[in-house]
Design an enzyme around this catalytic site. Structure first.
Site, PDB file in Angstrom:
ATOM      1  N   GLY A  12    -103.236 -60.504 -74.342  1.00  0.00           N
ATOM      2  CA  GLY A  12    -104.777 -60.460 -73.887  1.00  0.00           C
ATOM      3  C   GLY A  12    -105.049 -59.753 -72.818  1.00  0.00           C
ATOM      4  CG  ASP A  13    -107.172 -60.885 -70.119  1.00  0.00           C
ATOM      5  OD1 ASP A  13    -108.215 -60.830 -70.628  1.00  0.00           O
ATOM      6  OD2 ASP A  13    -106.493 -61.606 -69.570  1.00  0.00           O
ATOM      7  CE  LYS A  16    -108.719 -58.286 -76.411  1.00  0.00           C
ATOM      8  NZ  LYS A  16    -107.770 -58.651 -75.137  1.00  0.00           N
ATOM      9  CE  LYS A  18    -111.559 -46.620 -70.927  1.00  0.00           C
ATOM     10  NZ  LYS A  18    -111.304 -45.875 -70.118  1.00  0.00           N
ATOM     11  CB  ALA A  39    -112.792 -63.405 -75.364  1.00  0.00           C
ATOM     12  N   GLY A  40    -112.587 -63.013 -72.418  1.00  0.00           N
ATOM     13  CA  GLY A  40    -113.442 -62.248 -71.296  1.00  0.00           C
ATOM     14  C   GLY A  40    -112.947 -60.675 -71.390  1.00  0.00           C
ATOM     15  CG  HIS A  41    -113.805 -59.015 -74.591  1.00  0.00           C
ATOM     16  ND1 HIS A  41    -114.065 -58.973 -75.954  1.00  0.00           N
ATOM     17  CD2 HIS A  41    -112.747 -59.553 -74.343  1.00  0.00           C
ATOM     18  CE1 HIS A  41    -113.005 -59.638 -76.551  1.00  0.00           C
ATOM     19  NE2 HIS A  41    -111.987 -60.065 -75.654  1.00  0.00           N
ATOM     20  CB  THR A 128    -110.074 -70.489 -71.459  1.00  0.00           C
ATOM     21  OG1 THR A 128    -109.978 -70.858 -72.878  1.00  0.00           O
ATOM     22  CG2 THR A 128    -109.331 -69.318 -71.354  1.00  0.00           C
ATOM     23  CD  GLN A 224    -108.590 -65.034 -77.548  1.00  0.00           C
ATOM     24  OE1 GLN A 224    -108.791 -65.149 -78.703  1.00  0.00           O
ATOM     25  NE2 GLN A 224    -109.511 -65.172 -76.698  1.00  0.00           N
ATOM     26  N   GLY A 417    -108.798 -45.402 -66.314  1.00  0.00           N
ATOM     27  CA  GLY A 417    -109.643 -46.018 -65.384  1.00  0.00           C
ATOM     28  C   GLY A 417    -110.627 -46.859 -66.403  1.00  0.00           C
TER      29      GLY A 417
END
Ligand code: GDP
Ligand code: IMO
Ligand code: MG
Length: 426
Positions: A12-13, A16, A18, A39-41, A128, A224, A417
């Site tokens: 995860g993280d 994705k 971006k 999820a944290g996108h 979470t 994830q 970036g």
């Protein structure tokens, strides 16, 4: 028409969101198909940062249809919060739709998740606490509420008469938690019905059919990552859904035949939040440096992410089980000032020296495994403004080409970036 799935290829993280945001520019329909607000996108567009949990990262483009698919689990209050946040930013939500078959996370799910985490003396997962596991458990146990139930008195009544006696017994006897009356739950459901009313898409079959028939471009956004997949990940230290490419078929309403490409997003190193094995984890200064330079703190929980060198053993496995056709490699800019960069190419068992070239699925032996590394020279310059592959420093290109060789999978996108512009399409 090329329909793409974007999935996480690690824990995860990986970045994705971006990649989804970038590819969404050319897509007509963007579907988030599994997971929930665990999820944290993050999307950075024009210098502004947007954080998504459930809403597809394609929402920033006007005129796109963004669907939250049947494979997701939705915590209504969190969904509402996310919507309110986007409205404040004047984001056009007219294209946002929710599948009536998505599953609802009820208060007892988050309460049980929190209780299980806080009271686990052994086997803590480090979830979470968003009720993900308990909601998927009830879905599979056929005692969950779907969004469509909110609009049918008959379904709600009949289902709650089955669900509540079971839930209340569990809540009281197993967890010692508060129980729920039917009236209380019906009141909650009334509130939830209003939250979802503007977005619920009862015509989803016609919608999906139309997009397919007209040859529109469909983009699937995973949450994830493969190593958190309930079937293939480091079970039991996983989430409760299928982040592999195949999840896009079951979680969207489209079968596997509409999918042309699966892009696995991976960082140039590895991070993990929560418990569970992590063979290349660095608990030293190098790990701290990666965390600091890469800003590796969770979007959803703010927890510091565990950091380690790139693990090509798990990545090769992810290429296979994730069904990857190519890789998007992110955050290579984090290594701009590193003298040396390592890639783990095999594991060695400390007990008997056994070498593992393939990922061992028995995670209980991972604590005995040590990584075997090959070391690459850094490039020692700022690459965050590079937009063409040929303009990357030689050592960066060598490093990328070596990864492609080991993984036997092409790298199609290199991210240097967080911003949309900081991307190299190969
Ligand atoms: P996701 O859950 O896979 O969408 O990823 P997250 O949003 O949780 O974490 C990825 C973080 O890395 C976010 O803060 C992104 O803005 C950032 N990011 C994405 N790609 C790059 C990159 O190539 N370089 C750097 N430095 N940051 C990136
Ligand atoms: P995105 O989509 C990183 C991890 C949790 C925990 C395990 C189970 O931003 O990549 P859960 O709440 O799902 O039952 O927790 O999975 N986890 C994530 N780690 N990124 C995520 O999502 C995650 N979603 C869940 O930390 O270890
Ligand atoms: Mg994330």
């Amino acid at each position: 028409m090329v329909n793409k799935v974007v999935i996480g290829a690690q824990w995860g993280d990986e970045g994705k969101a971006k990649i989804t945001d970038l590819l969404a520019q050319d897509a007509d329909l963007i579907i988030r198909y599994q997971g929930g607000c665990n999820a944290g996108h993050t999307v950075v567009a024009h210098g502004k940062t947007f954080k998504f949990h459930l809403i597809p990262s394609g929402i920033l483009y006007k005129g796109k249809t963004c669907l939250i698919g049947n494979g997701t689990v939705i915590l209504p209050e969190y969904f509402e919060q996310e919507i309110d946040g986007l409205k404040k930013e004047n984001i056009d939500l007219s294209g946002l739709k929710v599948s009536p078959l998505a599953t609802i996370t009820m208060p007892w799910h988050t309460e049980v998740d929190g209780y299980s985490e806080d009271n686990a003396s052994k086997g803590k997962i480090g979830t979470t606490k968003k009720g993900i596991g308990p909601t998927y458990t009830d879905k599979m146990n056929r005692i969950a509420l779907k969004i469509q139930d909110l609009y049918s008195d008959e379904a709600l009544n009949e289902k709650l008469d089955v669900i509540l006696p079971i839930k209340n017994k569990q809540l009281e006897k197993v967890y010692g938690l508060k129980t729920y009356t039917k009236e209380e739950v019906l009141d909650l459901c009334k509130k939830y019905a209003e939250i979802f009313r503007p977005y619920v898409c009862f015509e989803w079959q016609e919608l999906l059919h139309k997009f397919k028939k007209e040859g529109k471009k469909i983009l699937f956004e995973g949450a994830q990552g493969v190593m958190l997949d309930v079937d293939f990940g480091t079970y039991p230290f996983v989430t409760s859904s299928n982040p592999v490419g195949g999840g896009a078929a079951t979680g969207s309403g489209y079968g596997p035949t509409v999918i042309n490409e699966v892009i696995g997003v991976a960082k140039a190193y590895v991070t993990r939040v929560g418990e569970g094995p992590f063979v290349t984890e660095l608990t030293d200064e190098t790990g701290n440096l990666i965390r600091e330079v890469g800003h590796e703190f969770g979007v959803t929980t703010g927890r510091p992410r565990r950091c380690g060198w790139f693990d090509a053993v798990t990545m090769k496995y992810a290429c296979l089980v994730g069904g990857l056709t190519s890789i998007a490699l992110t955050k290579i800019d984090v290594f701009d000032k590193f003298d040396e960069i390592k890639i783990c190419t095999a594991y060695k068992d400390k007990r008997d020296g056994k070498i593992y070239n393939s990922y061992p699925t028995d995670v209980y032996i991972h604590k005995y495994l040590e990584p075997i590394y090959e070391t690459h020279k850094g490039w020692g310059e700022d690459i965050t403004k590079v937009t063409k592959y040929e303009d990357l420093p030689l050592n960066a290109r060598k490093y990328l080409e070596r990864l492609e060789e080991i993984l036997e999978t092409p790298i199609s996108i290199v991210s240097v970036g967080p911003d949309r512009e900081q991307t190299i399409f190969k």
